[in-house]
Design an enzyme around this catalytic site. Sequence first.
Site, PDB file in Angstrom:
ATOM      1  N   ARG A  50       0.494  -1.197   0.084  1.00  0.00           N
ATOM      2  CA  ARG A  50       0.060  -0.047   0.203  1.00  0.00           C
ATOM      3  C   ARG A  50       0.766   1.526  -0.268  1.00  0.00           C
ATOM      4  NH1 ARG A  50      -3.210  -0.849   4.253  1.00  0.00           N
ATOM      5  NH2 ARG A  50      -4.845  -1.814   2.555  1.00  0.00           N
ATOM      6  N   HIS A  95       5.024 -10.900   1.855  1.00  0.00           N
ATOM      7  CA  HIS A  95       5.464  -9.994   2.627  1.00  0.00           C
ATOM      8  C   HIS A  95       6.617 -10.409   3.718  1.00  0.00           C
ATOM      9  CE1 HIS A  95       5.582  -7.378   6.561  1.00  0.00           C
ATOM     10  NE2 HIS A  95       4.485  -6.897   5.719  1.00  0.00           N
TER      11      HIS A  95
END
Length: 699
Positions: free
Chosen positions: A401, A431
């Site tokens: 993001r 991630h």
Amino acid sequence: MRSSTYDNYINRELSWLEFNRRVLQEAQDRNNPLAERVKFLAITSSNLDEFFMVRVASLWDQVNAGFKMPDIAGMPPKEQIKAISERVKKQLYSEYNCLVRSLIPTLRRKGIDFFDYVELDDNQRSFIDAYYRENVYPVLTPMVVDQSRPFPTLLNKSLNIGIILEDEKGGSMFGTVQVPSVLPRYVELPSGAGKSYILLEEIIKHHMGFLFEGHEILHMGCYRITRNGDLSVDEEGAEDLLEAIEESLKQRKWGNVVRLEYERGLDAELLDVLVSEMEVPEEGIFEVGGPIDLTFLMKFSGELDEPEFKYPDYKPRRLEIFSEYDDIFDAISENDIILHHPYDSFEHVVNLVEKAADDPSVLAIKQTLYRVSGNSPIVSALSRAAENGKQVTVILEIKARFDEENNIKWGKQLEQAGCHVIYGLVGLKTHCKILLIVRREEDGIKRYVHMGTGNYNDVTARLYTDIGFFTSNPFFGEDASTLFNMLSGSSKNHDFYKVDISPGLDQTFIRYIRGETKNARAGEKARIIAKMNSLVDKSIIDALYEASCAGVKIDLIIRGVCCLRPGVKNLSENIRVISIVGRFLEHSRIFYFHNCGNELIFLSSADWMPRNLTRRVELLFPIAGRENKQKIKRILDISLNDTMKARFMRNDGTYKKIDRRGKEALNSQEKFCSIALEENKAEAAFGVELGFRPILKRD
């Protein structure tokens, strides 16, 4: 253990606001250097921007969709929004009280001041008038709303000046001017002594008559909007994920307005126009008692360049072990190596990738990238490795993001250099932080692995606390190969020797927690310590509650959100929670389980949040070896003994400072800085020299 009810949990959003309050307290703390206090105030403002763009926007999406399901604390979306609005208004009052009553007077005493136009002397006015004509006026675009010109679509997070003008018939009409973001937010004034500044919006306001000649300006004031910034992408239906993300980024600028900030004293008619035209919800309207958008203070803090205004310089330490060998690969072959950033230099990680890029013995490099810096040496090294004929595979997460555009740019650069780039996975964010180097050596193929708790970002590695791990252990090498094959291909092989991955880490953590619970019930010593950014996952919270009731002693070091209530009788009375907010952003994830004396220590890229445990590819890996275990345990010990920057969490979700009576004054981050400057031999004896009772031995 009492039954699981809504009262057992704390709302995630309100807990986050408590975290931002702790950041604000660093701005309020007169013991911090002046420039650092200014930075913390800027961070507080920036944090709120993202909070509204993502978290509050998501709640409004739920309300608009008719979703009324309560969260784990029993609060439906609409109720959460109301509570957030009330809490933010109080925080804004404290934020601007800090600015107006503390920081500005302190700056003034140091010869640094901000002025309004009417306060300027003749020389300064002449300077500003010329600056306006030459720099500001050419880029301004005045906009008026009438029958032929509808209300303009305003950019997200843009600062604007709203105007009520008298029209030709004696009525009124609305006008607006965007304060141009391409120009500096503040301008330094000529002054005989000290430093003087004026804000750009004050310059524009004074000269507004030149933009609307022939009209009387009835009212004028600044305002700023925040739009829904969360991306909505149909990943399953997208033919090309990269194209879908690029298209969605274009829409982010024009999402629904979720917040309107306006300066105190704004005319009611002007405010009504803004609220009605942009359909701002009542809970999203906030009056501001000073300059709107304090994020400019981050850059302004750089103007405060006197040494007394800043933290003492700290240069990350280069580990001596790497200087003992001619080659970084030899050092890693001989030892598993722990790096504690930013105290230990991140340059060791960069050097490994750069060495691999140029080493003719290296055959392949595989790496995950989530957030990288704007001029990343790692991206440059990977590009060079591909140009040198090596097999380079990069798993680049384009759904990180607010870093989507940056990552798309890097991805295309890597592709042009000949790297094989995979832009994440459909339905999951990648991630995990892992680097695999495959090298041909005299005795065959050998794999070198780096794993960490933080991103491969050389800039944030100087600001965030994280832990990195180098190893040439063949089991870790095999696991790394398996993981990359899963990410780049269709392999479903989940058989790992050393590591665990998510989706599914929630069950792994619960298994270890329940192991301690079982030991406690059997009368054995049981102990859990966990350090992370956030704790939200209900299943893990419930497992911790069960462990607490069984007698397990639990310490949690959680920087941000914590939905668990500590210290509640018959539920969590054996659980303590602290949060450390200081010079560096606490980012490392460490998990310790006593395991009847056969201690288990893990590092991870994952927090205890549903998104990390079920909707991301994350990595959990063990730390072995006495020396490396001691290093991690020392990090936990010192963190838990912090009496300066740590705050204890109360069971109502608020935080209090540590009661320092009878305790040593200890700032854990300062202590880690001093440790990093000592010789390795001195570090080994540090636990004795410090003279505190290790929390790991808590009764």
